[in-house]
Design a protein around this motif. Structure first.
Motif, PDB file in Angstrom:
ATOM      1  N   VAL A 171       0.824  -1.218   0.000  1.00  0.00           N
ATOM      2  CA  VAL A 171       0.000   0.000   0.000  1.00  0.00           C
ATOM      3  C   VAL A 171       0.854   1.261   0.000  1.00  0.00           C
ATOM      4  CG1 VAL A 171      -1.839  -1.227   1.218  1.00  0.00           C
ATOM      5  CG2 VAL A 171      -0.235   0.183   2.528  1.00  0.00           C
ATOM      6  N   ASP A 172       2.175   1.096   0.008  1.00  0.00           N
ATOM      7  CA  ASP A 172       3.144   2.194   0.043  1.00  0.00           C
ATOM      8  C   ASP A 172       3.062   2.988   1.339  1.00  0.00           C
ATOM      9  OD1 ASP A 172       5.309   3.575  -0.960  1.00  0.00           O
ATOM     10  OD2 ASP A 172       4.102   5.032  -2.070  1.00  0.00           O
ATOM     11  N   GLY A 173       2.704   2.314   2.418  1.00  0.00           N
ATOM     12  CA  GLY A 173       2.718   2.930   3.738  1.00  0.00           C
ATOM     13  C   GLY A 173       1.799   4.131   3.865  1.00  0.00           C
ATOM     14  N   PHE A 174       2.154   5.015   4.784  1.00  0.00           N
ATOM     15  CA  PHE A 174       1.389   6.240   5.016  1.00  0.00           C
ATOM     16  C   PHE A 174       1.813   7.322   4.025  1.00  0.00           C
ATOM     17  CE2 PHE A 174       0.733   4.178   9.051  1.00  0.00           C
ATOM     18  CZ  PHE A 174      -0.481   4.671   9.522  1.00  0.00           C
ATOM     19  N   SER A 175       0.945   8.280   3.843  1.00  0.00           N
ATOM     20  CA  SER A 175       1.291   9.445   3.034  1.00  0.00           C
ATOM     21  C   SER A 175       2.275  10.324   3.799  1.00  0.00           C
ATOM     22  CB  SER A 175       0.031  10.255   2.708  1.00  0.00           C
ATOM     23  OG  SER A 175       0.371  11.492   2.105  1.00  0.00           O
ATOM     24  N   ASN A 176       3.172  10.979   3.066  1.00  0.00           N
ATOM     25  CA  ASN A 176       4.118  11.925   3.662  1.00  0.00           C
ATOM     26  C   ASN A 176       3.612  13.369   3.584  1.00  0.00           C
ATOM     27  OD1 ASN A 176       6.100   9.870   4.107  1.00  0.00           O
ATOM     28  ND2 ASN A 176       6.665   9.992   1.954  1.00  0.00           N
ATOM     29  N   ARG A 177       2.358  13.547   3.211  1.00  0.00           N
ATOM     30  CA  ARG A 177       1.869  14.891   2.894  1.00  0.00           C
ATOM     31  C   ARG A 177       1.088  15.556   4.026  1.00  0.00           C
ATOM     32  NH1 ARG A 177      -1.502  14.588  -2.368  1.00  0.00           N
ATOM     33  NH2 ARG A 177      -1.260  16.852  -2.254  1.00  0.00           N
ATOM     34  N   PHE A 178       0.777  14.824   5.086  1.00  0.00           N
ATOM     35  CA  PHE A 178      -0.060  15.386   6.147  1.00  0.00           C
ATOM     36  C   PHE A 178       0.805  15.914   7.289  1.00  0.00           C
ATOM     37  CE2 PHE A 178      -2.772  12.465   3.872  1.00  0.00           C
ATOM     38  CZ  PHE A 178      -3.990  13.142   3.801  1.00  0.00           C
ATOM     39  N   GLU A 179       0.859  17.218   7.431  1.00  0.00           N
ATOM     40  CA  GLU A 179       1.623  17.840   8.506  1.00  0.00           C
ATOM     41  C   GLU A 179       0.718  18.109   9.703  1.00  0.00           C
ATOM     42  OE1 GLU A 179       3.507  21.345   7.095  1.00  0.00           O
ATOM     43  OE2 GLU A 179       4.655  20.321   5.531  1.00  0.00           O
TER      44      GLU A 179
END
Length: 247
Positions: A171-179
């Motif tokens: 699933v490509d892990g978590f998104s890196n976009r949520f700060e």
């Protein structure tokens, strides 16, 4: 009169918020649903994970007992690995999804087949809450004292999530976009479902947690916009692109 109406509104709100009786794996089939693959380190040491004994435990504490009795829940006789990624001071706001991805990359490199993505402010109250993976991703923290031990909504996977390493990569892990606070866990649920995986849970008696009191991170005002966007193949999107260095 207004006070009575306000009280009724509060009662209705709390009565309709979340659910106690969420769908879960039946207790009698939990052992059959466990993912039995272990790290090579355990195989070399000939260590046997006594899942059945843990599941039979009736030891529990209440949330108000946590400050004095939590040491009783320290794992004994279990070999595992703990990874605590920290955010670079250059970042003004933590990116939780990225930190999870960094920890996962290190754990997978060390050949751990099961990942527990765990917020540091949650403490388990029931010893029978098995820290192990199931065949499908498992939302472990379905019953938290802060939410009156109800599941706020069925798509929730935040707090503590057990997922097989191969599924996390898929699933490509978590998104890196949520700060900051919010969004990365709901996005993770969407990723899991997009890969035809289901989110499972244990019964409430095996999924209770106490949340430590602390200042909440700033809310991410952009989280709904990001979640509403179609997922794109950004180079900085998920697990594979999370930057880190070991110290």
């Amino acid at each position: 009169m207004y006070a009575a109406l306000a009280l009724i509104a509060i009662i209705v709100f709390f009565a309709s918020f979340g659910t106690y009786h969420y769908a879960h794996i039946p207790e009698e089939t939990i052992l059959n649903e466990l993912y039995r693959k272990t790290t090579p380190n355990l195989i070399k040491k000939n260590i046997q994970c006594k899942y059945d004994e843990i599941l039979e435990s009736t030891i529990s504490i209440e949330s108000w007992e946590v400050p004095t009795n939590n040491d009783d829940f320290s794992p004994t006789g279990i070999d595992n690995g703990s990874y605590v990624p920290e955010c670079d001071p250059a970042f003004s706001v933590a990116i939780l999804g990225m930190l999870y991805n960094i920890g996962a990359r290190r754990a997978i490199a060390d050949q751990f087949p099961c990942l527990i993505l765990h917020d540091v402010d949650l403490l388990p109250l029931d010893r029978a809450n098995l820290y192990a993976c199931t065949r499908q991703p498992r939302h472990m923290s379905a019953s938290i004292d802060k939410f009156r031990y109800v599941l706020p909504y069925s798509e929730l996977v935040g707090g503590a999530l057990a997922i097989r390493a191969d599924q996390y990569v898929a699933v490509d892990g978590f998104s890196n976009r949520f700060e900051g606070w919010g969004g990365e866990d709901d996005d993770m649920h969407a990723r899991i479902r997009a890969h035809q995986l289901d989110v499972v849970r244990f019964p409430r008696t095996r999924a209770r947690y106490s949340m430590l009191v602390h200042a909440q991170a700033p809310r991410n005002a952009e989280r709904f916009r990001i979640m509403a966007e179609k997922r794109r193949a950004h180079a900085d999107e998920g697990y594979r692109a999370a930057p880190y260095r070991s110290v």
